[in-house]
Design an enzyme around this catalytic site. Structure first.
Site, PDB file in Angstrom:
ATOM      1  N   LEU A  66       0.751  -1.168  -0.107  1.00 38.18           N
ATOM      2  CA  LEU A  66      -0.117  -0.018  -0.113  1.00 38.18           C
ATOM      3  C   LEU A  66       0.946   1.338   0.036  1.00 38.18           C
ATOM      4  CD1 LEU A  66      -2.855  -0.982   2.438  1.00 38.18           C
ATOM      5  CD2 LEU A  66      -2.412  -1.749   0.327  1.00 38.18           C
ATOM      6  N   ALA A  67       0.761   2.201  -0.942  1.00 45.38           N
ATOM      7  CA  ALA A  67       1.376   3.169  -1.190  1.00 45.38           C
ATOM      8  C   ALA A  67       1.044   4.358  -1.670  1.00 45.38           C
ATOM      9  CB  ALA A  67       2.923   3.109  -2.107  1.00 45.38           C
ATOM     10  N   GLY A  94      -1.056   6.726   0.017  1.00 45.83           N
ATOM     11  CA  GLY A  94      -1.207   7.777   1.194  1.00 45.83           C
ATOM     12  C   GLY A  94      -0.410   8.863   0.640  1.00 45.83           C
ATOM     13  N   ARG A 144       2.390  14.463   6.674  1.00 49.20           N
ATOM     14  CA  ARG A 144       3.706  15.092   7.747  1.00 49.20           C
ATOM     15  C   ARG A 144       5.050  15.109   7.148  1.00 49.20           C
ATOM     16  NH1 ARG A 144       2.758  11.803  12.711  1.00 49.20           N
ATOM     17  NH2 ARG A 144       1.252  10.479  11.399  1.00 49.20           N
ATOM     18  N   GLU A 173      -6.978   2.196  16.417  1.00 48.69           N
ATOM     19  CA  GLU A 173      -5.976   3.218  16.009  1.00 48.69           C
ATOM     20  C   GLU A 173      -5.854   4.387  16.951  1.00 48.69           C
ATOM     21  OE1 GLU A 173      -4.148   3.210  12.980  1.00 48.69           O
ATOM     22  OE2 GLU A 173      -4.929   1.394  13.200  1.00 48.69           O
ATOM     23  N   TYR A 204      34.217  17.757 -15.012  1.00 48.27           N
ATOM     24  CA  TYR A 204      32.911  18.420 -15.652  1.00 48.27           C
ATOM     25  C   TYR A 204      33.410  19.797 -16.265  1.00 48.27           C
ATOM     26  CZ  TYR A 204      28.151  20.145 -15.603  1.00 48.27           C
ATOM     27  OH  TYR A 204      26.778  20.535 -15.900  1.00 48.27           O
TER      28      TYR A 204
END
Ligand code: UD1
Ligand code: CA
Length: 423
Positions: free
Chosen positions: A9-10, A12, A16, A154, A353
């Site tokens: 599950l990813a 969300g 925060r 929870e 570079y």
């Protein structure tokens, strides 16, 4: 583990993290948070798990390409809803391992034990738990008088007494697939957060007379959820401690673990000594009997062969140092090869570079690079050559083997004395 599917599950938001980047794509010691979870899953044989994405879906989708089966959860209505959105992709499996994409430190061994226990106990659900010194923020495990799991509550919905419970829900479960989706269909919106909690499926399964088991680990470190950047910092130090423990319990000396940072992906050979204040990033390979640090940074793509010495204030990236090479002070080596027994003098810089592209510097064997030499890439220095202190070797002005180059810009003086007989 045939018949076992896996969903991560990813979707969300990661509120925060206060970030424009999806939480699960934040870096954790060289790999994204989600990559850690995918790696743990893969280590248990779940090579292409179903991953539920939502917030920042485009970026996560791109990241997952070829690694997983992505499923989009349109609105983030909670963890039960997230699992529900993967129903079709999971339909061919008998049992399902559910992992949270923001719990990255779980070890393969733990996941395997959970799966084994789930199989052996023939439960509808087996949930991973652990005692946390500070359980705040996590779902609490409510047990009945005989010690069985009764429910998961929870934090937001917990009574003051329930908040005292230190046993928490890690966010890793095995479910019988049919029972899981039946229970999920009965989950109601939570009273306070107004989400459909996967954790509520536990009490529902029990009410329906199903068997629910808990598997308790004894390592709270592997159970940290990434809910803020403070958690990310905690996880970084856990991974670092794990790696250093592996090194010092093996054949590598790390003098000061507190100031040494080594990627889980680095490989270090026997009898190498790491001095304090050293950072060794991912994809670094160090051979045997090397001395590394203090105060040095080895970045991805660095290969240090046996018996080489890297000293203070040296930064190396995408470079190989062959055996017995030395770069002991104040040096930058990028996109370079340093040959066997070559000494890279104090203050040497590979100017790799030019503002547009990176180029390579190839230094041969037994070269003496004088202090403060600047090598403007692409450039080659032949075997046995010497560069004078402060010389600037311009690009494509290759230094022939066994010659001496001095000045700004460097010119070739003569054949080196060393070349004339001493070697
Ligand atoms: C969750 C657990 C909690 C547990 C903790 C462990 C629930 C209801 N709570 O709490 O018991 O102790 O993890 O770290 O499961 N997600 C979705 N879609 C959504 C909501 C969440 O995919 O609609 C994903 C998130 O991206 C995250 C995972 O599910 O990876 C957990 O969700 P999160 O909101 O972080 O739950 P927690 O409050 O941490
Ligand atoms: Ca979380």
């Amino acid at each position: 583990m045939s018949g076992f599917g896996c969903v991560v599950l990813a979707a969300g938001k990661g509120t925060r993290f206060y970030s424009d980047t999806p939480k699960v794509l934040h870096d954790l010691h060289g790999r994204s948070i989600l990559q850690h979870v995918l790696d743990a899953a893969a280590a248990c044989g779940f090579n292409r798990p179903v991953v539920v994405i939502g917030h920042g879906a485009e970026g996560v989708w791109r990241f997952l390409k070829g690694k997983a089966v992505p499923v989009v959860q349109k609105r983030q209505l909670g963890t039960a809803d997230a699992v529900k959105s993967a129903k079709r992709e999971l339909s061919r499996f008998g049992d399902i391992a559910v992992l949270y994409g923001d719990v990255p430190l779980v070890r393969k061994e733990t996941l395997e034990s959970l799966i084994r226990q789930h199989d052996a106990s023939a439960s509808s659900c087996t949930v991973l738990t652990v005692d946390m010194d500070d359980p705040s923020g996590y779902g609490r495990i409510i047990r009945d008088i005989s010690g069985g799991v009764k429910a998961i509550v929870e934090e937001k919905e917990a009574t003051p007494e329930e908040k005292e419970i230190r046993e928490i829900n890690v966010g890793l479960y095995c479910f019988d697939r049919r029972d899981l989706f039946e229970a999920i269909s009965k989950v109601q919106k939570s009273k306070i957060k107004k989400e459909f909690y996967l954790t509520d499926a536990i009490a529902i399964l029990l009410e329906d007379g199903k068997k629910v088991s808990a598997f308790k680990t004894d390592d709270p470190d592997e159970s940290i959820g990434m809910n803020s950047r403070a958690d990310l910092a905690k996880a970084y130090s856990v991974l670092n401690r794990r790696k250093i423990k592996e090194l010092i319990n093996g054949s590598v000396t790390v003098l000061d673990p507190a100031t040494t940072f080594v990627s889980p992906d680095a490989r270090i050979g026997k009898d190498t000594v790491i001095y304090p204040f050293t950072v060794i990033e991912k994809d670094v390979v160090i051979g045997k009997r090397c001395a590394i640090g203090p105060f040095c940074r080895l970045r991805p793509g660095t290969v240090i062969e046996d018996d080489a010495e890297i000293g203070n204030f040296v930064e190396i990236v995408r470079s190989t140092l062959r055996s017995h090479a030395k770069a002991k002070h104040l040096t930058y080596l990028g996109d370079a090869v340093v040959g066997k027994e070559t000494n890279v003098g104090c203050g040497t810089i590979t100017a790799n570079y030019d503002g547009k592209k990176k180029s390579r510097t190839v230094i041969g064997d037994k070269v003496f690079v004088g202090s403060g030499t600047i090598l403007v890439a692409p450039v080659k220095v032949g075997n046995g050559a010497v560069t004078g202190a402060g010389s600037v070797i311009l690009k494509n002005k290759n230094i022939p083997a066994r010659s001496v180059a001095v000045g700004v810009p460097a010119r070739i003086l003569n054949k080196s004395k060393k070349a004339k007989g001493k070697r």
